[in-house]
Design an enzyme around this catalytic site. Sequence first.
Site, PDB file in Angstrom:
ATOM      1  N   ARG A 199       0.855  -1.191   0.000  1.00 38.29           N
ATOM      2  CA  ARG A 199       0.000   0.000   0.000  1.00 38.29           C
ATOM      3  C   ARG A 199       0.886   1.235   0.000  1.00 38.29           C
ATOM      4  O   ARG A 199       1.821   1.331   0.797  1.00 38.29           O
ATOM      5  CB  ARG A 199      -0.915   0.007   1.220  1.00 38.29           C
ATOM      6  CG  ARG A 199      -1.884  -1.160   1.234  1.00 38.29           C
ATOM      7  CD  ARG A 199      -2.884  -1.033   2.373  1.00 38.29           C
ATOM      8  NE  ARG A 199      -3.902  -2.065   2.277  1.00 38.29           N
ATOM      9  CZ  ARG A 199      -3.800  -3.266   2.860  1.00 38.29           C
ATOM     10  NH1 ARG A 199      -2.740  -3.564   3.587  1.00 38.29           N
ATOM     11  NH2 ARG A 199      -4.761  -4.161   2.715  1.00 38.29           N
ATOM     12  N   SER A 214       5.798  -4.958   8.357  1.00 37.06           N
ATOM     13  CA  SER A 214       5.308  -5.833   9.423  1.00 37.06           C
ATOM     14  C   SER A 214       5.962  -7.201   9.431  1.00 37.06           C
ATOM     15  O   SER A 214       5.302  -8.238   9.406  1.00 37.06           O
ATOM     16  CB  SER A 214       3.794  -5.955   9.323  1.00 37.06           C
ATOM     17  OG  SER A 214       3.261  -4.669   9.420  1.00 37.06           O
ATOM     18  N   ASP A 255       3.193  -2.503  11.931  1.00 35.55           N
ATOM     19  CA  ASP A 255       1.794  -2.041  11.775  1.00 35.55           C
ATOM     20  C   ASP A 255       1.096  -1.751  13.110  1.00 35.55           C
ATOM     21  O   ASP A 255       0.262  -0.852  13.192  1.00 35.55           O
ATOM     22  CB  ASP A 255       0.970  -3.003  10.905  1.00 35.55           C
ATOM     23  CG  ASP A 255       0.946  -4.425  11.439  1.00 35.55           C
ATOM     24  OD1 ASP A 255       1.723  -4.738  12.360  1.00 35.55           O
ATOM     25  OD2 ASP A 255       0.151  -5.236  10.925  1.00 35.55           O
TER      26      ASP A 255
END
Length: 446
Positions: free
Chosen positions: A71, A134, A187
């Site tokens: 993302r 992450s 995250d």
Amino acid sequence: MEAYLREIESLFTPSKEKLKELTGIFQKELEIGLVRRDGMLKALPTFVYNLPSGMESGKFLTVDLGGTNLRIGLVELFGSGRFTIKKDSVVIPETLKSGSGYGIFNFIAENIEKFLEHPEIETELPLKLGFTFSFPVQQESLAHGRILGWSKEIECNDVIGMDAVALLQVALHSRGLEIAVEALINDTVGTLLAQVYRDKKTKMSVILGTGSNAAYVEQCSHLTKEENESNKVVTVINIEWGSFGDGANFLPTTRFDALLDEESKNPGIQRFEKMISGMYLGEIFRLILLEAVENGLIRSTGWTISKPYGIKTKQMSNFHESYILGAVEECKSIANDKFGLFILDDDLKYVSRLCELISLRSCYLCAVGITAVHRHLLETSLISAKEMFSVALDGALYQRYPNYSKILQDLVCMMDGKEEEVCRIILVMAEDLSSIGAAAAIAAQK
Ligand code: ADP
Ligand code: MG
């Protein structure tokens, strides 16, 4: 079927005493993790020393590399807890998930370049970038972290031990992009910082997605295993709570958990996560159904039920939701198409109860973690007994499993054990906010 379910019910419902015991052990293990590197809970330092005040402002690029998607976002912070984000998401090609890690970092840089060319993205370089990564890293500062290893089906071993920030930085420079990677965060940390930006009372975050983990705000003086900058007061700890129970035998595991663990890629590891998160609940459900089929209690119509990970948590969630909504035909068609089972009308309630028991146990264990962190903070005076304790939660399991968020809220209040009218622990949905936290992490360091 009824008798079988009663047995499962007793296996999957931890007693009040067990929950109390687990909360006590969690708190103790967390306190060990803060002072030792070899603890059951890694309690990783994040090198975030300045929490957002909510007044931060500026434009930042953000990148979130998960197990499935990449993302990219352009975040603008306006102060007073306000922000906007323009974002795009691409699936990480399977071909990049094994082989050279340089491929992944090039892929990120290539997609950043494409993102910036998009007509809607009105911005100029240079820009600062916040990197949500992450996977386990040994952080050395806010903008440096060595990759300890991969997970979530990614295996690019040539970059293990290297600095994730430097790898991305080199890939960006080779494309001539004037972008400076200024923060590397997990995250859970991103979710926490984003929610702190919106509401300063927030002290903890929990992810309930493919995996499960949590982060919280700690006093620097409690973290004695690392060198701290002596003038800093608070920091964020990435608990890495998925490994709670590894190497010990206090978790209330069942024969199904043992089977799941044995067949997994990492036996003996992340036992707590394997009882809680989205990657595994569907598989636990499948293993119980398979046993019921083998005992002649349910009729199988296909091979799905014998295929490892043949049932996804999302499908189990859809089935459970349909049952709650009274959509009997929908339940039967999910059972038939997705589980490969023929379930009699009279048995639907038992199968739905199975889903409920598995998801409830996940809630109970998550509540143990939240209550233990709350208690640790109360006992070490980082918060007072009268203070509200806000926890930011994200992940598809929390957002979408039927009643999960409500049940978890009720459980943390119940386990908090106070006979008062007001529950001090408040769970807040922080949907998809980790990139806001990555931007706030950079902005707050100034
Ligand atoms: P990630 O952890 O990769 O950031 P998500 O937060 O989207 O991703 O979580 C994905 C996990 O959530 C998967 O294990 C998936 O099976 C599960 N999931 C997806 N949709 C639902 C749903 N409606 N109910 C429960 N679980 C879901
Ligand atoms: Mg996520």
